[in-house]
Write an enzyme that holds these catalytic residues in place. Structure first.
Site, PDB file in Angstrom:
ATOM      1  N   THR A 142      42.416  14.340  54.152  1.00 12.56           N
ATOM      2  CA  THR A 142      42.140  13.612  53.317  1.00 12.56           C
ATOM      3  C   THR A 142      43.392  14.293  52.495  1.00 12.56           C
ATOM      4  O   THR A 142      42.892  15.428  51.631  1.00 12.56           O
ATOM      5  CB  THR A 142      40.797  13.083  52.588  1.00 12.56           C
ATOM      6  OG1 THR A 142      40.422  12.561  53.842  1.00 12.56           O
ATOM      7  CG2 THR A 142      40.974  12.654  51.636  1.00 12.56           C
ATOM      8  N   LYS A 190      42.485   5.539  52.058  1.00  5.79           N
ATOM      9  CA  LYS A 190      40.503   6.549  51.547  1.00  5.79           C
ATOM     10  C   LYS A 190      40.471   7.245  50.725  1.00  5.79           C
ATOM     11  O   LYS A 190      38.931   7.092  50.384  1.00  5.79           O
ATOM     12  CB  LYS A 190      41.379   8.032  53.083  1.00  5.79           C
ATOM     13  CG  LYS A 190      40.116   9.092  52.783  1.00  5.79           C
ATOM     14  CD  LYS A 190      38.979   8.536  53.095  1.00  5.79           C
ATOM     15  CE  LYS A 190      37.700   9.441  53.266  1.00  5.79           C
ATOM     16  NZ  LYS A 190      38.008  11.110  54.464  1.00  5.79           N
ATOM     17  N   LYS A 218      37.557  17.233  45.353  1.00  3.81           N
ATOM     18  CA  LYS A 218      38.576  17.591  45.965  1.00  3.81           C
ATOM     19  C   LYS A 218      39.360  16.345  46.151  1.00  3.81           C
ATOM     20  O   LYS A 218      40.387  15.573  46.003  1.00  3.81           O
ATOM     21  CB  LYS A 218      39.062  18.118  47.091  1.00  3.81           C
ATOM     22  CG  LYS A 218      40.552  18.675  47.334  1.00  3.81           C
ATOM     23  CD  LYS A 218      40.997  18.141  48.789  1.00  3.81           C
ATOM     24  CE  LYS A 218      40.086  18.369  50.423  1.00  3.81           C
ATOM     25  NZ  LYS A 218      40.717  16.981  51.480  1.00  3.81           N
TER      26      LYS A 218
END
Length: 290
Positions: free
Chosen positions: A97, A172, A240
């Site tokens: 990701t 995502k 993150k």
């Protein structure tokens, strides 16, 4: 069967690479900590390399599942990076990701080298990786996706191309935005039940069968009730990911007020010492406020 390299053997990458090996592919793995690569070979077979370049040499497909933008650039472009040895027509599939920005950057560099690059982030957690039932959302060229899809199928329940390069990473982000709100709502519901003197397990048993049911409720409510968080997707990694979401929202003009709020709640969890706790640890923050 294909010659495959897998870069990154964390909680997700390790079983994913294992599924590829068990499917009959010729798999070479690389991990920054070589002992983990050696241990993987002892478990699954295959071979290991001591650099991304050595792992990728002669490979038809290279998969990566590393930490962040900088880690991905390093395994692709750094000293002994995979792009230095990949042959023309090889396909690099990134399951990390990361930002859509770095994805498009690597896609363009790959084009110059006649290397195909797909962004293919994953969802389903450690259990999904171990059981080979991940959801994979892809961005990149359609013809390349069709070649990669059967290989990805070794560990995927669904693998879908969303659009051009970067579309997988943008999808995502949608996934993480949705999860943030669901986990916060579930945490508040359980905390409310506890504060009200209800049998919280009985509450979950009932509402999980109705409109409030979700993957998070089915897979995380028991451990939330038990105050156990030493598993799953870490808060540090979720922050993150949410930073990527919030930064990208600025670029595209989207409003993410709930996501921004939950990101700050995760910061509170980090301040409680829970950076490595599972994302369901949002309820720890609520309990700490009592």
């Amino acid at each position: 069967m294909a010659k495959v390299a897998f870069l990154g053997l964390g909680v997700m990458g390790r079983p994913m690479a294992g599924h590829l090996c068990r499917s009959g592919h010729d798999v070479t793995v690389y991990n920054r900590t070589t002992s983990k690569a050696q241990a993987w070979v002892e478990t699954y077979g295959g071979t290991y390399a001591t650099s991304p370049a050595d792992a990728a040499r002669g490979a038809d497909f290279v998969m990566s599942c590393v930490g962040n933008d900088d880690d991905l650039r390093a395994v692709c472009l750094g000293v002994d990076g995979a792009f230095s040895t990949l042959g023309k027509g090889a396909i690099f599939i990134d399951h990390t990701t990361v930002s859509a920005r770095v994805t498009k950057e690597l896609y363009a560099i790959g084009k110059e080298k006649n290397i195909h690059f797909l962004d293919a982030p994953i969802s389903g957690g450690q259990a999904g990786a171990e059981n080979g039932v991940l959801s994979v959302m892809c961005g990149g060229d359609l013809e390349v996706f069709h070649k990669a899809e059967p290989i990805i199928g070794a560990y995927a329940r669904i693998c879908k191309r969303i659009g051009e390069s970067g579309a997988g990473q943008m999808t995502k982000m949608c996934n993480q935005i949705a999860i943030a709100g669901i986990v916060q709502g579930l945490s508040e519901a359980i905390n409310f039940a506890e504060k009200s003197g209800l049998d919280a397990q009985a509450v979950v048993d009932v509402i999980s069968q109705g409109a409030a049911g979700s993957w998070q409720m089915s897979n995380r409510s028991d451990t939330m009730l038990a105050d156990e968080f030493d598993h799953g997707f870490a808060v540090d990694w979720m922050r993150k990911d949410l930073k990527i979401c919030l930064d990208t929202a600025e670029d595209v003009g989207a409003s993410l007020p709930m996501t921004a709020l939950v990101d700050q709640f995760y910061k509170d969890v980090q301040n409680l010492g829970g950076g490595r706790w599972d994302t369901s640890a949002l309820i720890k923050r609520l309990r700490a406020l009592s």
